[in-house]
Scaffold this motif. Sequence first.
Motif, PDB file in Angstrom:
ATOM      1  N   SER A  86       0.833  -1.206   0.000  1.00  0.00           N
ATOM      2  CA  SER A  86       0.000   0.000   0.000  1.00  0.00           C
ATOM      3  C   SER A  86       0.867   1.256   0.000  1.00  0.00           C
ATOM      4  O   SER A  86       0.539   2.243  -0.656  1.00  0.00           O
ATOM      5  CB  SER A  86      -1.038  -0.039   1.136  1.00  0.00           C
ATOM      6  N   TYR A  87       2.023   1.214   0.674  1.00  0.00           N
ATOM      7  CA  TYR A  87       2.961   2.356   0.670  1.00  0.00           C
ATOM      8  C   TYR A  87       3.355   2.719  -0.768  1.00  0.00           C
ATOM      9  O   TYR A  87       3.199   3.866  -1.193  1.00  0.00           O
ATOM     10  CB  TYR A  87       4.188   1.965   1.500  1.00  0.00           C
ATOM     11  N   PHE A  88       3.833   1.730  -1.526  1.00  0.00           N
ATOM     12  CA  PHE A  88       4.307   2.039  -2.875  1.00  0.00           C
ATOM     13  C   PHE A  88       3.155   2.352  -3.830  1.00  0.00           C
ATOM     14  O   PHE A  88       3.256   3.274  -4.640  1.00  0.00           O
ATOM     15  CB  PHE A  88       5.181   0.901  -3.411  1.00  0.00           C
ATOM     16  N   ASN A  89       2.069   1.615  -3.739  1.00  0.00           N
ATOM     17  CA  ASN A  89       0.993   1.862  -4.698  1.00  0.00           C
ATOM     18  C   ASN A  89       0.301   3.211  -4.457  1.00  0.00           C
ATOM     19  O   ASN A  89      -0.081   3.889  -5.406  1.00  0.00           O
ATOM     20  CB  ASN A  89       0.025   0.683  -4.726  1.00  0.00           C
ATOM     21  N   ARG A  90       0.199   3.623  -3.207  1.00  0.00           N
ATOM     22  CA  ARG A  90      -0.369   4.950  -2.912  1.00  0.00           C
ATOM     23  C   ARG A  90       0.522   6.074  -3.473  1.00  0.00           C
ATOM     24  O   ARG A  90       0.030   7.089  -3.955  1.00  0.00           O
ATOM     25  CB  ARG A  90      -0.530   5.143  -1.407  1.00  0.00           C
ATOM     26  N   LEU A  91       1.843   5.858  -3.395  1.00  0.00           N
ATOM     27  CA  LEU A  91       2.763   6.903  -3.863  1.00  0.00           C
ATOM     28  C   LEU A  91       2.740   7.084  -5.376  1.00  0.00           C
ATOM     29  O   LEU A  91       3.289   8.057  -5.905  1.00  0.00           O
ATOM     30  CB  LEU A  91       4.195   6.588  -3.406  1.00  0.00           C
ATOM     31  N   LEU A  92       2.105   6.158  -6.096  1.00  0.00           N
ATOM     32  CA  LEU A  92       1.982   6.315  -7.548  1.00  0.00           C
ATOM     33  C   LEU A  92       1.067   7.475  -7.901  1.00  0.00           C
ATOM     34  O   LEU A  92       1.128   8.017  -9.007  1.00  0.00           O
ATOM     35  CB  LEU A  92       1.418   5.030  -8.175  1.00  0.00           C
ATOM     36  N   ASP A  93       0.203   7.878  -6.978  1.00  0.00           N
ATOM     37  CA  ASP A  93      -0.748   8.962  -7.219  1.00  0.00           C
ATOM     38  C   ASP A  93      -0.105  10.303  -6.860  1.00  0.00           C
ATOM     39  O   ASP A  93       0.104  10.591  -5.679  1.00  0.00           O
ATOM     40  CB  ASP A  93      -2.003   8.721  -6.356  1.00  0.00           C
ATOM     41  N   PRO A  94       0.217  11.128  -7.876  1.00  0.00           N
ATOM     42  CA  PRO A  94       0.904  12.392  -7.588  1.00  0.00           C
ATOM     43  C   PRO A  94       0.059  13.350  -6.743  1.00  0.00           C
ATOM     44  O   PRO A  94       0.610  14.220  -6.066  1.00  0.00           O
ATOM     45  CB  PRO A  94       1.169  12.999  -8.976  1.00  0.00           C
ATOM     46  N   SER A  95      -1.250  13.197  -6.784  1.00  0.00           N
ATOM     47  CA  SER A  95      -2.086  14.169  -6.062  1.00  0.00           C
ATOM     48  C   SER A  95      -2.303  13.764  -4.596  1.00  0.00           C
ATOM     49  O   SER A  95      -2.877  14.522  -3.818  1.00  0.00           O
ATOM     50  CB  SER A  95      -3.439  14.326  -6.760  1.00  0.00           C
ATOM     51  N   LEU A  96      -1.817  12.591  -4.233  1.00  0.00           N
ATOM     52  CA  LEU A  96      -1.972  12.139  -2.850  1.00  0.00           C
ATOM     53  C   LEU A  96      -1.231  13.078  -1.893  1.00  0.00           C
ATOM     54  O   LEU A  96      -0.100  13.475  -2.148  1.00  0.00           O
ATOM     55  CB  LEU A  96      -1.385  10.730  -2.713  1.00  0.00           C
ATOM     56  N   LYS A  97      -1.901  13.444  -0.804  1.00  0.00           N
ATOM     57  CA  LYS A  97      -1.234  14.302   0.190  1.00  0.00           C
ATOM     58  C   LYS A  97      -0.578  13.414   1.243  1.00  0.00           C
ATOM     59  O   LYS A  97      -1.243  12.833   2.088  1.00  0.00           O
ATOM     60  CB  LYS A  97      -2.260  15.226   0.867  1.00  0.00           C
ATOM     61  N   VAL A  98       0.736  13.278   1.127  1.00  0.00           N
ATOM     62  CA  VAL A  98       1.486  12.484   2.115  1.00  0.00           C
ATOM     63  C   VAL A  98       2.722  13.283   2.518  1.00  0.00           C
ATOM     64  O   VAL A  98       3.146  14.174   1.783  1.00  0.00           O
ATOM     65  CB  VAL A  98       1.972  11.125   1.543  1.00  0.00           C
TER      66      VAL A  98
END
Length: 344
Positions: free
Chosen positions: A37-49
């Motif tokens: 989930s860490y890597f797949n979430r980071l694929l989304d550039p608009s994700l606020k992390v």
Amino acid sequence: MNLTSKFRGCLIGGLLGDCLGAPFEGENRISKSVLNSYFNRLLDPSLKVPYKSYTDDSAMTKCIASSLVEKKEFHVTDIAKRFVKEYYAEPNRGYGKNVVDVFAALRASGFKDVFAPAARQFGGTGSYGNGAAMRIAPIALFTHSEPIPVVIDMSKQSAKVTHANRLGYNGAILQAVAIRDALLHKGENINPLTFVERLISCMRMVEKYTEEEIIDHNKKSEYIYCSALEKIKFLLEKGNDVSISDVVDSLGNEISAPGSVPTAIYVFLRAQKQIEAVETDNPFQRTIHYAVSLGGDTDTIAAMAGNIAGAFYGVEKIPEGFMHHCEGVEEMNKLAKDLVNLDR
Ligand code: R7I
Ligand code: MG
Ligand code: MG
Ligand code: MG
């Protein structure tokens, strides 16, 4: 694929391995679902992390790259000065525990003999940490069209500013040659066994002791890298049937150069194909993810594997989302372009 793409892939690939691996440095047994989930979430550039910062690995890589770009030649004292300046400007990048003594001694000595402080480390045997290997990529790029002895000599000199132990500088040499072979390889697929065989024949020459080394280091630990490379072949032949603990037990996931450089090379080669626990079809992403999943020195093993993978696949294979969430991508991109266009 053009050389510019490969240079950019190499430097940005290493940077992303560092940034994305750093949050897990020192951990072991990282959960598969957490990492997917860490890597797949980071694929989304608009994700606020939270932004992923780079560490000493990339700080020192930038020092070597910018020195080569500005001097247009290899200038070891200039590189030493940049390491020291960078360290005192931003000391909290997670540097190795002992290398900071070298920076202090270099500064105090006015850079008179840039190899002397490193030679005094660990009671005079020098450091075998992976700090020289983790920053070697710009040297591999700079010497890509030179004969191998030039690559070896320049890698060794750049390493010896901080790592005087032959395991320390030979690890840097091995990593440089692996990057170079990945960079120069033509075609979509690399034969892993052929790749490793080439590295073995190079390291057989490198690990032969010179007289100077026999006197300095009591002829300890001969052909360590050649035997680690043989272990890589054994693991590769087992294919899918290799667990994380098999890799860690056989190659290591440590901050020592012999316990991490061969591991990074194995990761790159293994990640050409699907890996069960790693949910992605992108081979660059798989390389970084698999490196981190091994635990231990995650930033550095992912950075070194990322350098090799980026040099092989080129920047086009690197996910946008990863670049978006990591510090220093633009700067690394510019250094790569400046290096490829260097007019010397
Ligand atoms: O090699 P170095 O720059 O450290 C790099 C690592 C990477 O993981 C970075 O991400 C960062 O976290 O640090 O720094 P050194 O201090 O030269 O070496 C690192 C460590 O390796 C040392 O602090 C020692 O624990 C160990 N080490 C040794 N231990 C015993 N004897 C290195 N050489 C020796 C040795 O000769
Ligand atoms: Mg680090
Ligand atoms: Mg650290
Ligand atoms: Mg590290």
